[in-house]
Design a protein around this motif. Structure first.
Motif, mmCIF file in Angstrom:
data_model
loop_
_atom_site.group_PDB
_atom_site.id
_atom_site.type_symbol
_atom_site.label_atom_id
_atom_site.label_comp_id
_atom_site.label_asym_id
_atom_site.label_seq_id
_atom_site.Cartn_x
_atom_site.Cartn_y
_atom_site.Cartn_z
ATOM 1 N N TYR A 21 1.142 3.507 4.303
ATOM 2 C CA TYR A 21 0.937 3.303 5.732
ATOM 3 C C TYR A 21 -0.435 2.727 6.015
ATOM 4 O O TYR A 21 -1.385 2.970 5.274
ATOM 5 C CB TYR A 21 1.074 4.633 6.492
ATOM 6 N N TRP A 22 -0.546 1.952 7.087
ATOM 7 C CA TRP A 22 -1.830 1.396 7.501
ATOM 8 C C TRP A 22 -1.900 1.369 9.021
ATOM 9 O O TRP A 22 -0.891 1.427 9.706
ATOM 10 C CB TRP A 22 -2.046 0.001 6.913
ATOM 11 N N VAL A 23 -3.137 1.277 9.536
ATOM 12 C CA VAL A 23 -3.370 1.266 10.974
ATOM 13 C C VAL A 23 -4.657 0.511 11.262
ATOM 14 O O VAL A 23 -5.539 0.438 10.412
ATOM 15 C CB VAL A 23 -3.457 2.715 11.524
ATOM 16 N N PHE A 24 -4.742 -0.090 12.441
ATOM 17 C CA PHE A 24 -5.984 -0.693 12.905
ATOM 18 C C PHE A 24 -6.671 0.285 13.836
ATOM 19 O O PHE A 24 -6.042 0.823 14.742
ATOM 20 C CB PHE A 24 -5.721 -2.009 13.647
ATOM 21 N N VAL A 25 -7.951 0.543 13.604
ATOM 22 C CA VAL A 25 -8.741 1.452 14.440
ATOM 23 C C VAL A 25 -10.029 0.758 14.880
ATOM 24 O O VAL A 25 -10.518 -0.143 14.205
ATOM 25 C CB VAL A 25 -9.081 2.768 13.701
ATOM 26 N N PRO A 26 -10.599 1.188 16.023
ATOM 27 C CA PRO A 26 -11.854 0.606 16.500
ATOM 28 C C PRO A 26 -13.007 0.911 15.544
ATOM 29 O O PRO A 26 -13.112 2.025 15.039
ATOM 30 C CB PRO A 26 -12.085 1.299 17.843
ATOM 31 N N THR A 27 -13.843 -0.082 15.299
ATOM 32 C CA THR A 27 -15.016 0.089 14.441
ATOM 33 C C THR A 27 -16.187 -0.738 14.978
ATOM 34 O O THR A 27 -16.013 -1.591 15.838
ATOM 35 C CB THR A 27 -14.745 -0.371 12.995
ATOM 36 N N GLY A 37 -12.203 -6.297 23.986
ATOM 37 C CA GLY A 37 -12.036 -6.880 22.661
ATOM 38 C C GLY A 37 -10.968 -6.176 21.840
ATOM 39 O O GLY A 37 -10.218 -5.334 22.336
ATOM 40 N N GLU A 38 -10.945 -6.535 20.559
ATOM 41 C CA GLU A 38 -9.890 -6.019 19.687
ATOM 42 C C GLU A 38 -9.992 -4.516 19.446
ATOM 43 O O GLU A 38 -8.983 -3.853 19.204
ATOM 44 C CB GLU A 38 -9.853 -6.782 18.368
ATOM 45 N N ALA A 39 -11.189 -3.942 19.537
ATOM 46 C CA ALA A 39 -11.338 -2.498 19.369
ATOM 47 C C ALA A 39 -10.655 -1.756 20.509
ATOM 48 O O ALA A 39 -9.980 -0.747 20.300
ATOM 49 C CB ALA A 39 -12.812 -2.121 19.295
ATOM 50 N N VAL A 40 -10.815 -2.272 21.714
ATOM 51 C CA VAL A 40 -10.147 -1.657 22.875
ATOM 52 C C VAL A 40 -8.638 -1.801 22.728
ATOM 53 O O VAL A 40 -7.887 -0.864 23.004
ATOM 54 C CB VAL A 40 -10.643 -2.288 24.196
ATOM 55 N N ASP A 41 -8.184 -2.959 22.257
ATOM 56 C CA ASP A 41 -6.755 -3.177 22.044
ATOM 57 C C ASP A 41 -6.186 -2.162 21.059
ATOM 58 O O ASP A 41 -5.094 -1.635 21.259
ATOM 59 C CB ASP A 41 -6.506 -4.601 21.552
ATOM 60 N N ALA A 42 -6.924 -1.861 19.990
ATOM 61 C CA ALA A 42 -6.462 -0.873 18.999
ATOM 62 C C ALA A 42 -6.325 0.507 19.636
ATOM 63 O O ALA A 42 -5.352 1.224 19.389
ATOM 64 C CB ALA A 42 -7.419 -0.826 17.811
ATOM 65 N N LEU A 43 -7.284 0.878 20.473
ATOM 66 C CA LEU A 43 -7.197 2.165 21.176
ATOM 67 C C LEU A 43 -6.028 2.170 22.144
ATOM 68 O O LEU A 43 -5.268 3.141 22.210
ATOM 69 C CB LEU A 43 -8.505 2.451 21.915
ATOM 70 N N GLN A 44 -5.862 1.092 22.898
ATOM 71 C CA GLN A 44 -4.756 1.013 23.846
ATOM 72 C C GLN A 44 -3.413 1.132 23.134
ATOM 73 O O GLN A 44 -2.501 1.799 23.628
ATOM 74 C CB GLN A 44 -4.827 -0.294 24.643
#
Length: 137
Positions: free
Chosen positions: A43-49, A65-72
């Motif tokens: 398994y994999w996931v994108f998380v804010p960094t 940005g993309e970090a906010v998108d990952a949280l959303q």
């Protein structure tokens, strides 16, 4: 006049002591500026960094940005929350969703995503063969 000047001098000295005791900005983890893929077995996931890869980062009203998108994505897919859509903008609905999650997990509901909130978020982990699951980092 002398008392006022003395009071202001004392206040300035106290403020200086508080500011001198605060950690330097470089000591902080920083703001979430990107997202990073993390894998766990199949398994994999994108998380804010941060740009340096730290997952202990901060976002709040006005972040984007993309970090906010990952949280959303996590708030929508794992919690069914309304964040106003996955637009990568930390607006009023994203902030309200974070507050709701913080209240539900016993945190101070300030609406700011930081390391404490990151520790309780369930992220959408996607498997290589499709499917997925929601769980913490």
């Amino acid at each position: 006049m002398k008392r006022t000047l003395a009071a202001l001098t004392t206040l300035a000295a106290a403020a200086g002591g508080i500011l001198a005791g605060a950690p330097a900005a470089s000591a902080a983890d920083g703001y979430c500026t990107t997202s990073s893929g993390i894998s766990r077995g199949a398994y994999w996931v994108f998380v804010p960094t941060t740009s340096g890869g730290s997952t202990s980062c901060v976002m709040g009203s006005g972040s984007s940005g993309e970090a906010v998108d990952a949280l959303q994505a996590a708030l929508i897919l794992c919690y069914g929350m309304d964040v106003g859509g996955r637009d990568g903008v930390y607006g009023a609905k994203t902030e309200a969703a974070v507050r709701s999650l913080q209240r539900a997990t016993g945190q101070t509901a300030d609406g700011v995503y930081g390391p404490n909130t990151r520790n309780v978020v369930e992220w959408r982990w996607t498997g290589n063969a499709g499917g997925g699951k929601c769980e913490r980092l």
